[in-house]
Write an enzyme that holds these catalytic residues in place. Structure first.
Site, short mmCIF file in Angstrom:
data_model
loop_
_atom_site.label_atom_id
_atom_site.label_comp_id
_atom_site.label_asym_id
_atom_site.label_seq_id
_atom_site.Cartn_x
_atom_site.Cartn_y
_atom_site.Cartn_z
N THR A 139 0.80 -1.23 0.00
CA THR A 139 0.00 0.00 0.00
C THR A 139 0.83 1.28 0.00
OG1 THR A 139 -0.13 -0.29 2.39
CG2 THR A 139 -2.08 -0.91 1.10
N TYR A 150 16.62 -4.19 13.69
CA TYR A 150 16.29 -3.90 12.28
C TYR A 150 17.41 -4.37 11.36
CZ TYR A 150 15.14 -1.49 7.97
OH TYR A 150 14.86 -1.22 6.66
N1 LIG Z 1 12.49 3.75 3.03
C1 LIG Z 1 13.76 3.43 3.23
O1 LIG Z 1 14.64 4.31 3.40
C2 LIG Z 1 14.19 1.98 3.19
C3 LIG Z 1 15.57 1.71 3.08
C4 LIG Z 1 15.99 0.40 3.02
C5 LIG Z 1 15.06 -0.63 3.08
N2 LIG Z 1 13.72 -0.35 3.21
C6 LIG Z 1 12.78 -1.49 3.28
O2 LIG Z 1 11.84 -1.39 2.23
C7 LIG Z 1 10.64 -2.10 2.61
C8 LIG Z 1 9.43 -1.22 2.33
O3 LIG Z 1 9.53 -0.07 3.17
P1 LIG Z 1 9.02 1.36 2.72
O4 LIG Z 1 10.16 2.28 2.84
O5 LIG Z 1 8.29 1.28 1.43
O6 LIG Z 1 8.03 1.65 3.94
P2 LIG Z 1 6.53 2.24 4.02
O7 LIG Z 1 6.33 3.33 3.02
O8 LIG Z 1 6.32 2.55 5.46
O9 LIG Z 1 5.61 1.00 3.61
C9 LIG Z 1 5.56 -0.15 4.41
C10 LIG Z 1 4.50 -1.12 3.88
O10 LIG Z 1 4.51 -2.30 4.69
C11 LIG Z 1 3.21 -2.54 5.22
N3 LIG Z 1 3.36 -3.13 6.54
C12 LIG Z 1 3.99 -2.61 7.64
N4 LIG Z 1 3.87 -3.44 8.69
C13 LIG Z 1 3.17 -4.52 8.26
C14 LIG Z 1 2.71 -5.70 8.89
N5 LIG Z 1 2.90 -5.95 10.19
N6 LIG Z 1 2.01 -6.61 8.14
C15 LIG Z 1 1.76 -6.36 6.83
N7 LIG Z 1 2.17 -5.26 6.19
C16 LIG Z 1 2.85 -4.34 6.89
C17 LIG Z 1 2.53 -1.16 5.22
O11 LIG Z 1 1.10 -1.22 5.11
P3 LIG Z 1 0.09 -1.29 6.38
O12 LIG Z 1 0.54 -0.24 7.34
O13 LIG Z 1 -1.27 -1.08 5.80
O14 LIG Z 1 0.24 -2.68 6.91
C18 LIG Z 1 3.10 -0.56 3.93
O15 LIG Z 1 2.37 -1.04 2.82
C19 LIG Z 1 10.81 -2.46 4.09
O16 LIG Z 1 11.16 -3.82 4.21
C20 LIG Z 1 11.96 -1.56 4.55
O17 LIG Z 1 12.66 -2.15 5.61
C21 LIG Z 1 13.27 0.93 3.26
#
Ligand SMILES: NC(=O)c1ccc[n+]([C@@H]2O[C@H](COP(=O)([O-])OP(=O)(O)OC[C@H]3O[C@@H](n4cnc5c(N)ncnc54)[C@H](OP(=O)(O)O)[C@@H]3O)[C@@H](O)[C@H]2O)c1
Length: 268
Positions: A10, A148
């Site tokens: 999402t 993390y």
């Molecule tokens: N943004 C960064 O700087 C960054 C850097 C390196 C790696 N990452 C990784 O990239 C991935 C995506 O992160 P993002 O940056 O896109 O974060 P984001 O914008 O916060 O999106 C997180 C997504 O995960 C879902 N989610 C969170 N907790 C959940 C749960 N318990 N069960 C099911 N769904 C869950 C959320 O939807 P709901 O809240 O509706 O569940 C949302 O769709 C993650 O694994 C993160 O560790 C991010």
């Protein structure tokens, strides 16, 4: 049409994967917790791209909910061709200041669920002799940063191990290692990222685009952004003492010693 199941569909990187895959003609299974948001996204994608979109509301830290997603991945009549393990979050707090339950939830979502969903997907994929699994890890995998980073390091080792074990099959696995990416990730954890210079920010669409290109090129690791690619080898080659110093000075932790997501200085 091939079907892709994306967790954390999402927002942020997951939503970027979903847009790209829909544009390529994939049917989709969207997984996240927020049902209203999932249904709106499904309606929009179906209208824009004329693909079939299912919604699976599941909190992946909940074992019963995770099992429902596993069941969907095993359904023989509706095969899933691509699994994107993307859902993830950080507490934004140093270990000890967060609750043990919050730390456990990180492991449930980013280790347990990834292991179980991948296991459920690989069985049918191996039987069919085709399929792809993507695991969205982080550059945080290579520098110390609490539960993390430890979860992201598990994802990296797990992905590499699968790549070895799946050699000679037609089933591919890719680890994605984003650096700091503009998504909801930091705001959700209340992390102040205002000090991060612009050039270190990645765009979620670029991360997803690059990942799918790397998957199709047969690579097992994907790092978006020239600066992160340049720095990736360096951070992995750092002596551990130096790695700890770099981790202690990374952006996003100016007030809390270990408070950021662990985007840290890059590695691949
Ligand atoms: N943004 C960064 O700087 C960054 C850097 C390196 C790696 N990452 C990784 O990239 C991935 C995506 O992160 P993002 O940056 O896109 O974060 P984001 O914008 O916060 O999106 C997180 C997504 O995960 C879902 N989610 C969170 N907790 C959940 C749960 N318990 N069960 C099911 N769904 C869950 C959320 O939807 P709901 O809240 O509706 O569940 C949302 O769709 C993650 O694994 C993160 O560790 C991010």
């Amino acid at each position: 049409m091939p079907t892709a199941l994306v967790t954390g569909a999402t927002a942020g990187i997951g939503a970027a994967f979903v847009r790209r895959l829909a544009a390529e003609g994939h049917d989709l299974v969207l997984v996240a917790r927020d049902e209203r948001r999932l249904r709106q996204e499904a309606t929009d994608l179906a209208r824009l791209y004329a693909v079939r979109v299912e919604v699976l509301v599941a909190d992946l830290s909940d074992h019963a909910a995770c099992a429902r997603v596993e069941d969907r991945l095993r359904e023989p009549d509706r095969p899933v061709d691509l699994l994107v393990n993307n859902a993830g979050f950080t507490t934004g707090k140093p270990f000890g200041e967060s609750t043990a339950d919050d730390e456990e939830r990180m492991l449930d979502v980013m280790v347990r669920a990834v292991m179980r969903l991948t296991h459920a997907a690989l069985g049918p994929m191996r039987q069919r002799g085709s399929g792809d699994v993507v695991i969205v890890s982080s550059t945080a995998a290579w520098l110390p940063g609490g539960t993390y980073s430890a979860a992201k390091a598990w994802q990296a080792t797990f992905t590499e191990s699968l790549a070895v074990q799946l050699r000679g099959t037609n089933v591919r696995v890719l680890g994605v290692y984003p650096g700091y990416t503009r998504t909801e990730f930091h705001a959700r954890a209340d992390i102040d990222m205002s000090a991060l210079p612009d050039f270190l920010w990645l765009d979620a669409d670029d991360v997803a685009h690059r990942a799918l290109a790397d998957l199709r090129a047969g690579r097992t690791a994907s790092v978006a952004g020239a600066s992160y690619r340049a720095l990736s080898g360096l951070s992995r080659a750092l002596p551990r003492g130096l790695a700890r110093q770099v981790a202690a000075r990374r952006p996003g932790r100016s007030t809390e010693p270990d408070a950021d997501e662990g985007g840290r200085l890059p590695a691949s």
